[in-house]
Design an enzyme around this catalytic site. Structure first.
Site, mmCIF file in Angstrom:
data_model
loop_
_atom_site.group_PDB
_atom_site.id
_atom_site.type_symbol
_atom_site.label_atom_id
_atom_site.label_comp_id
_atom_site.label_asym_id
_atom_site.label_seq_id
_atom_site.Cartn_x
_atom_site.Cartn_y
_atom_site.Cartn_z
ATOM 1 N N LEU A 1 0.560 3.700 -2.102
ATOM 2 C CA LEU A 1 0.992 3.602 -3.499
ATOM 3 C C LEU A 1 1.436 4.957 -4.059
ATOM 4 O O LEU A 1 0.916 6.007 -3.688
ATOM 5 C CB LEU A 1 -0.142 3.022 -4.348
ATOM 6 C CG LEU A 1 -0.677 1.665 -3.882
ATOM 7 C CD1 LEU A 1 -1.814 1.192 -4.792
ATOM 8 C CD2 LEU A 1 0.434 0.620 -3.827
ATOM 9 N N GLY B 1 10.290 -3.501 -8.395
ATOM 10 C CA GLY B 1 11.186 -2.406 -8.719
ATOM 11 C C GLY B 1 12.619 -2.721 -8.336
ATOM 12 O O GLY B 1 12.880 -3.567 -7.467
ATOM 13 N N GLU C 1 4.016 6.781 -7.662
ATOM 14 C CA GLU C 1 4.292 6.658 -9.097
ATOM 15 C C GLU C 1 5.235 5.494 -9.416
ATOM 16 O O GLU C 1 5.238 4.994 -10.540
ATOM 17 C CB GLU C 1 4.863 7.972 -9.637
ATOM 18 C CG GLU C 1 3.859 9.111 -9.634
ATOM 19 C CD GLU C 1 2.607 8.790 -10.433
ATOM 20 O OE1 GLU C 1 2.730 8.420 -11.615
ATOM 21 O OE2 GLU C 1 1.496 8.908 -9.879
ATOM 22 N N GLY C 2 6.028 5.076 -8.458
ATOM 23 C CA GLY C 2 6.839 3.882 -8.679
ATOM 24 C C GLY C 2 5.966 2.659 -8.870
ATOM 25 O O GLY C 2 6.224 1.809 -9.738
ATOM 26 N N HIS C 3 4.899 2.558 -8.074
ATOM 27 C CA HIS C 3 3.943 1.455 -8.246
ATOM 28 C C HIS C 3 3.212 1.580 -9.586
ATOM 29 O O HIS C 3 2.922 0.571 -10.236
ATOM 30 C CB HIS C 3 2.923 1.456 -7.108
ATOM 31 C CG HIS C 3 3.518 1.155 -5.766
ATOM 32 N ND1 HIS C 3 3.660 2.122 -4.789
ATOM 33 C CD2 HIS C 3 4.029 0.015 -5.239
ATOM 34 C CE1 HIS C 3 4.207 1.581 -3.713
ATOM 35 N NE2 HIS C 3 4.444 0.306 -3.960
ATOM 36 N N GLN D 1 16.330 -7.473 -2.449
ATOM 37 C CA GLN D 1 15.052 -8.184 -2.465
ATOM 38 C C GLN D 1 14.785 -8.780 -3.843
ATOM 39 O O GLN D 1 14.349 -9.932 -3.965
ATOM 40 C CB GLN D 1 13.912 -7.230 -2.089
ATOM 41 C CG GLN D 1 12.526 -7.836 -2.238
ATOM 42 C CD GLN D 1 11.444 -6.873 -1.823
ATOM 43 O OE1 GLN D 1 11.054 -6.831 -0.665
ATOM 44 N NE2 GLN D 1 10.938 -6.074 -2.757
ATOM 45 N N GLY E 1 0.811 -1.210 0.000
ATOM 46 C CA GLY E 1 0.000 0.000 0.000
ATOM 47 C C GLY E 1 0.841 1.254 0.000
ATOM 48 O O GLY E 1 2.019 1.241 -0.350
ATOM 49 N N ARG F 1 8.034 5.325 2.214
ATOM 50 C CA ARG F 1 8.600 5.905 3.437
ATOM 51 C C ARG F 1 8.899 7.398 3.289
ATOM 52 O O ARG F 1 9.065 8.093 4.301
ATOM 53 C CB ARG F 1 9.871 5.160 3.836
ATOM 54 C CG ARG F 1 9.611 3.713 4.260
ATOM 55 C CD ARG F 1 10.894 3.017 4.654
ATOM 56 N NE ARG F 1 10.681 1.606 4.946
ATOM 57 C CZ ARG F 1 10.308 1.124 6.122
ATOM 58 N NH1 ARG F 1 10.117 1.950 7.130
ATOM 59 N NH2 ARG F 1 10.132 -0.170 6.299
#
Length: 276
Positions: free
Chosen positions: A33, A146, A35-37, A152, A31, A186
């Protein structure tokens, strides 16, 4: 757009899509959210007939309870965001739906003892546990991550290689603000001054990285780069080092590397990686 909370109902719709030979792209999120999402969603929509976004703040991957409790949550805005992006399904289960008693946690065994795995004990155990669960439930054709969370990304690649051979991982380039800061949920926790300071740091860092001879050995250059943090008065950081993009080792030369960092603005932990 459908908003689905339970696995049974979700799988009814997914089976219908499959019966129509619709390929399915999956974008996992927690959540908040941004612009990267949106970039992940757009890539999924370009590659697939249907796109599903999950929203689940996974407590298992937080090694700090206060961090979990303060993580940005904005359900209504996230719904509007997904509707604006023409997402087909939001899957937003609760903790009991994802973690019934019979579900056991996994132990991450990939790229351990370095970078975020070193400084956030148990974090990637929680990541592989929740993704193993979601990948099994959704059974999509492709999944989108991303490159900002690069460690990750590498770990997920190994998880998929080992457990989900029919699933394709699609990396998407980090989306940045005009000032070079990577978009992150964040960032919402930073004050304007902290954002301005971060932008100044980021610009100086990018210029700093450009000064290096790409033929230098990664191990050699890592000895000297900590002076940058001292010069820019970064008091609290977890790591600041070049690593090989292929295997996250410190072997090879800078042309094969990225600079990885994790540092703090107040109580907010920020990470990024910058190519040479």
């Amino acid at each position: 757009m459908l908003i689905i909370k339970d696995i049974s109902n979700l799988q009814t719709y997914l089976e219908f899509y499959r019966s129509r030979n619709s390929t399915l792209g999956y974008v996992p999120t927690m959540g908040a959210l941004h612009e990267g999402h949106r970039a992940l969603i757009k890539q999924s929509q370009a590659d697939n007939k249907k796109t599903i976004v999950s929203i689940f703040v996974n407590e298992k991957q937080f090694n700090d309870k206060k961090d979990f409790e303060s993580y940005p949550r904005n359900r209504g805005a996230d719904y509007d965001f997904c509707e604006d992006c023409n997402v087909d399904i939001i899957f937003e289960p609760d903790n009991a739906e994802i973690y019934p008693k019979e579900i056991k946690s996994l132990k991450n065994k990939f790229y351990t003892g370095i970078l975020c795995d070193l400084y956030r004990p148990g974090h990637f155990d929680g990541v592989v546990t929740v993704l193993n669960r979601f990948f099994s439930i959704i059974d999509s054709n492709r999944v989108y991550f991303g490159e900002k969370d690069f460690q990750q990304l590498k770990i997920v690649s190994k998880l998929i290689e080992e457990r989900f051979k029919n699933l394709s991982l699609v990396p998407v380039q980090t989306v940045r603000m005009d000032n070079g800061i990577p978009l992150s949920s964040r960032n919402q926790k930073l004050s304007k001054k902290q954002l301005d300071d971060y932008a100044s740091f980021q610009k100086a860092l990018i210029d700093f990285v450009k000064t290096f001879d790409k033929s230098l050995k990664i191990r050699d250059i890592n000895v000297d780069i900590k002076s940058f943090l001292i010069d820019h008065k970064i008091d609290k950081f977890d790591y600041f080092e070049f690593r090989n993009s292929n295997d996250l080792s410190t072997e090879g030369v800078l042309s094969d590397a990225k600079l990885f960092y994790a540092f703090y603005k107040g109580s907010v932990r920020l990470i990024d990686n910058i190519g040479v």
